[in-house]
Motif scaffolding. Sequence first.
Motif, PDB file in Angstrom:
ATOM      1  N   VAL A  69      26.244 -51.698  27.153  1.00 53.04           N
ATOM      2  CA  VAL A  69      25.033 -50.904  27.304  1.00 53.04           C
ATOM      3  C   VAL A  69      24.564 -51.079  28.749  1.00 53.04           C
ATOM      4  CG1 VAL A  69      22.669 -50.526  26.508  1.00 53.04           C
ATOM      5  CG2 VAL A  69      24.436 -51.267  24.883  1.00 53.04           C
ATOM      6  N   PHE A  70      24.452 -49.963  29.474  1.00 48.50           N
ATOM      7  CA  PHE A  70      24.103 -50.000  30.903  1.00 48.50           C
ATOM      8  C   PHE A  70      23.052 -48.932  31.175  1.00 48.50           C
ATOM      9  CE2 PHE A  70      26.185 -50.082  35.408  1.00 48.50           C
ATOM     10  CZ  PHE A  70      25.103 -50.800  35.893  1.00 48.50           C
ATOM     11  N   THR A  71      21.805 -49.245  30.811  1.00 52.25           N
ATOM     12  CA  THR A  71      20.717 -48.286  30.963  1.00 52.25           C
ATOM     13  C   THR A  71      19.879 -48.615  32.193  1.00 52.25           C
ATOM     14  OG1 THR A  71      19.349 -49.613  29.460  1.00 52.25           O
ATOM     15  CG2 THR A  71      20.604 -47.779  28.486  1.00 52.25           C
ATOM     16  N   ASP A  72      19.016 -47.684  32.547  1.00 58.41           N
ATOM     17  CA  ASP A  72      18.160 -47.842  33.726  1.00 58.41           C
ATOM     18  C   ASP A  72      17.204 -49.026  33.552  1.00 58.41           C
ATOM     19  OD1 ASP A  72      19.395 -45.523  34.591  1.00 58.41           O
ATOM     20  OD2 ASP A  72      17.676 -44.224  34.186  1.00 58.41           O
ATOM     21  N   PRO A  73      16.837 -49.687  34.663  1.00 53.54           N
ATOM     22  CA  PRO A  73      15.905 -50.818  34.586  1.00 53.54           C
ATOM     23  C   PRO A  73      14.447 -50.354  34.564  1.00 53.54           C
ATOM     24  CG  PRO A  73      16.692 -50.598  36.825  1.00 53.54           C
ATOM     25  CD  PRO A  73      17.403 -49.546  36.007  1.00 53.54           C
ATOM     26  N   ASP A  74      14.112 -49.561  33.552  1.00 53.86           N
ATOM     27  CA  ASP A  74      12.746 -49.068  33.388  1.00 53.86           C
ATOM     28  C   ASP A  74      12.420 -49.059  31.895  1.00 53.86           C
ATOM     29  OD1 ASP A  74      14.239 -46.903  32.454  1.00 53.86           O
ATOM     30  OD2 ASP A  74      13.562 -45.501  33.995  1.00 53.86           O
ATOM     31  N   TYR A  75      11.203 -48.631  31.557  1.00 55.97           N
ATOM     32  CA  TYR A  75      10.789 -48.660  30.147  1.00 55.97           C
ATOM     33  C   TYR A  75      11.690 -47.823  29.236  1.00 55.97           C
ATOM     34  CZ  TYR A  75       8.163 -48.137  25.873  1.00 55.97           C
ATOM     35  OH  TYR A  75       7.815 -48.106  24.544  1.00 55.97           O
ATOM     36  N   PRO A  76      12.003 -46.554  29.576  1.00 54.61           N
ATOM     37  CA  PRO A  76      12.890 -45.792  28.687  1.00 54.61           C
ATOM     38  C   PRO A  76      14.275 -46.453  28.526  1.00 54.61           C
ATOM     39  CG  PRO A  76      11.767 -44.301  30.195  1.00 54.61           C
ATOM     40  CD  PRO A  76      11.473 -45.698  30.675  1.00 54.61           C
ATOM     41  N   GLY A  77      14.783 -47.035  29.615  1.00 57.68           N
ATOM     42  CA  GLY A  77      16.078 -47.727  29.524  1.00 57.68           C
ATOM     43  C   GLY A  77      16.008 -48.929  28.595  1.00 57.68           C
ATOM     44  N   GLN A  78      14.902 -49.664  28.663  1.00 61.39           N
ATOM     45  CA  GLN A  78      14.717 -50.824  27.775  1.00 61.39           C
ATOM     46  C   GLN A  78      14.587 -50.373  26.322  1.00 61.39           C
ATOM     47  OE1 GLN A  78      15.218 -53.772  28.532  1.00 61.39           O
ATOM     48  NE2 GLN A  78      14.788 -54.018  30.684  1.00 61.39           N
ATOM     49  N   LYS A  79      13.915 -49.240  26.122  1.00 61.06           N
ATOM     50  CA  LYS A  79      13.727 -48.706  24.766  1.00 61.06           C
ATOM     51  C   LYS A  79      15.085 -48.334  24.154  1.00 61.06           C
ATOM     52  CE  LYS A  79      11.314 -45.047  22.283  1.00 61.06           C
ATOM     53  NZ  LYS A  79      10.582 -43.802  22.405  1.00 61.06           N
ATOM     54  N   ILE A  80      15.932 -47.669  24.936  1.00 64.06           N
ATOM     55  CA  ILE A  80      17.277 -47.311  24.458  1.00 64.06           C
ATOM     56  C   ILE A  80      18.073 -48.573  24.137  1.00 64.06           C
ATOM     57  CG2 ILE A  80      19.495 -46.291  25.155  1.00 64.06           C
ATOM     58  CD1 ILE A  80      17.779 -44.318  26.889  1.00 64.06           C
ATOM     59  N   ARG A  81      18.033 -49.533  25.049  1.00 63.01           N
ATOM     60  CA  ARG A  81      18.758 -50.793  24.877  1.00 63.01           C
ATOM     61  C   ARG A  81      18.335 -51.482  23.575  1.00 63.01           C
ATOM     62  NH1 ARG A  81      21.475 -53.628  28.666  1.00 63.01           N
ATOM     63  NH2 ARG A  81      20.582 -52.475  30.405  1.00 63.01           N
ATOM     64  N   GLN A  82      17.019 -51.503  23.318  1.00 65.23           N
ATOM     65  CA  GLN A  82      16.496 -52.148  22.112  1.00 65.23           C
ATOM     66  C   GLN A  82      16.948 -51.405  20.849  1.00 65.23           C
ATOM     67  OE1 GLN A  82      15.076 -55.042  21.866  1.00 65.23           O
ATOM     68  NE2 GLN A  82      14.803 -54.894  19.663  1.00 65.23           N
ATOM     69  N   GLN A  83      16.927 -50.070  20.878  1.00 64.61           N
ATOM     70  CA  GLN A  83      17.375 -49.298  19.710  1.00 64.61           C
ATOM     71  C   GLN A  83      18.841 -49.596  19.401  1.00 64.61           C
ATOM     72  OE1 GLN A  83      16.202 -45.421  21.322  1.00 64.61           O
ATOM     73  NE2 GLN A  83      14.948 -45.114  19.493  1.00 64.61           N
ATOM     74  N   ILE A  84      19.653 -49.639  20.446  1.00 66.97           N
ATOM     75  CA  ILE A  84      21.077 -49.924  20.239  1.00 66.97           C
ATOM     76  C   ILE A  84      21.247 -51.342  19.717  1.00 66.97           C
ATOM     77  CG2 ILE A  84      23.317 -50.198  21.385  1.00 66.97           C
ATOM     78  CD1 ILE A  84      22.402 -47.897  23.293  1.00 66.97           C
ATOM     79  N   ARG A  85      20.514 -52.275  20.301  1.00 67.97           N
ATOM     80  CA  ARG A  85      20.605 -53.676  19.872  1.00 67.97           C
ATOM     81  C   ARG A  85      20.286 -53.828  18.384  1.00 67.97           C
ATOM     82  NH1 ARG A  85      16.629 -58.046  20.146  1.00 67.97           N
ATOM     83  NH2 ARG A  85      17.819 -59.955  19.943  1.00 67.97           N
ATOM     84  N   GLU A  86      19.270 -53.099  17.923  1.00 68.85           N
ATOM     85  CA  GLU A  86      18.866 -53.180  16.516  1.00 68.85           C
ATOM     86  C   GLU A  86      19.873 -52.514  15.581  1.00 68.85           C
ATOM     87  OE1 GLU A  86      14.976 -51.445  16.500  1.00 68.85           O
ATOM     88  OE2 GLU A  86      14.061 -53.196  17.470  1.00 68.85           O
ATOM     89  N   GLN A  87      20.489 -51.416  16.033  1.00 69.45           N
ATOM     90  CA  GLN A  87      21.342 -50.639  15.137  1.00 69.45           C
ATOM     91  C   GLN A  87      22.833 -50.901  15.310  1.00 69.45           C
ATOM     92  OE1 GLN A  87      20.026 -46.525  14.531  1.00 69.45           O
ATOM     93  NE2 GLN A  87      18.170 -47.032  15.658  1.00 69.45           N
ATOM     94  N   VAL A  88      23.234 -51.437  16.470  1.00 73.20           N
ATOM     95  CA  VAL A  88      24.649 -51.739  16.720  1.00 73.20           C
ATOM     96  C   VAL A  88      24.718 -53.133  17.360  1.00 73.20           C
ATOM     97  CG1 VAL A  88      26.803 -50.912  17.735  1.00 73.20           C
ATOM     98  CG2 VAL A  88      24.996 -49.263  17.198  1.00 73.20           C
ATOM     99  N   PRO A  89      24.573 -54.181  16.555  1.00 80.87           N
ATOM    100  CA  PRO A  89      24.556 -55.527  17.119  1.00 80.87           C
ATOM    101  C   PRO A  89      25.906 -55.939  17.713  1.00 80.87           C
ATOM    102  CG  PRO A  89      24.485 -55.605  14.722  1.00 80.87           C
ATOM    103  CD  PRO A  89      24.404 -54.167  15.118  1.00 80.87           C
ATOM    104  N   GLY A  90      25.847 -56.871  18.652  1.00 77.29           N
ATOM    105  CA  GLY A  90      27.066 -57.439  19.223  1.00 77.29           C
ATOM    106  C   GLY A  90      27.587 -56.760  20.474  1.00 77.29           C
ATOM    107  N   CYS A  91      26.853 -55.797  21.009  1.00 78.75           N
ATOM    108  CA  CYS A  91      27.287 -55.116  22.232  1.00 78.75           C
ATOM    109  C   CYS A  91      27.111 -56.027  23.442  1.00 78.75           C
ATOM    110  CB  CYS A  91      26.462 -53.848  22.462  1.00 78.75           C
ATOM    111  SG  CYS A  91      26.660 -52.584  21.198  1.00 78.75           S
TER     112      CYS A  91
END
Length: 186
Positions: free
Chosen positions: A53-75
């Motif tokens: 997961v390589f998202t932007d270092p801003d709030y929307p990027g963190q939000k995407i990262r968190q959604q992926i972390r919750e739904q696809v663990p182990g990335c």
Amino acid sequence: MKIKEIIVVEGRDDTVAIKRAVNADTIETNGSALSPSTIEQIRHAQEIRGVIVFTDPDYPGQKIRQQIREQVPGCKHAFIEKKDARPKSGKGIGVEHASPEIIKKALQNAMQEFIETVEEITYQDLIYFGLIAGNKAKKRREKLGGILKIGYTNGKQLHKRLQMFQISNELFADAMTKVLQEEEDE
């Protein structure tokens, strides 16, 4: 440099920047509202090849990262600092503005998320080192995130991220020594 894992980015410009830096496949989220089909695509990629997961270092990027972390663990997670994600001229912040060297370095330092976490560093430790409260807290978190290669976070996210990447007390203490030494040298 060929990357085995599939890299999750926010958009087409990020894909272009990634491909300038490395030979890799990407999945584009096309915004911070992840669709069920995009989550399923990321889940399948994680099962087959692994995901970074390589998202932007801003709030929307963190939000995407968190959604992926919750739904696809182990990335795995790759981070760049805000200063490296700004365009040479104009406004904005994002992976698409990072140099190929910064992108390569971030991908080489991508860290595996651990599903089972062991709390070693406490919230009280973060307060003690001035990472939560005080006028230097934000700057200290920025420096610590860079040293540990876990990206910038607010105080609450920092505690979670230290657990997520199972940062040991020893590694944390070494990094804080560097942060405080840099602070003295300024």
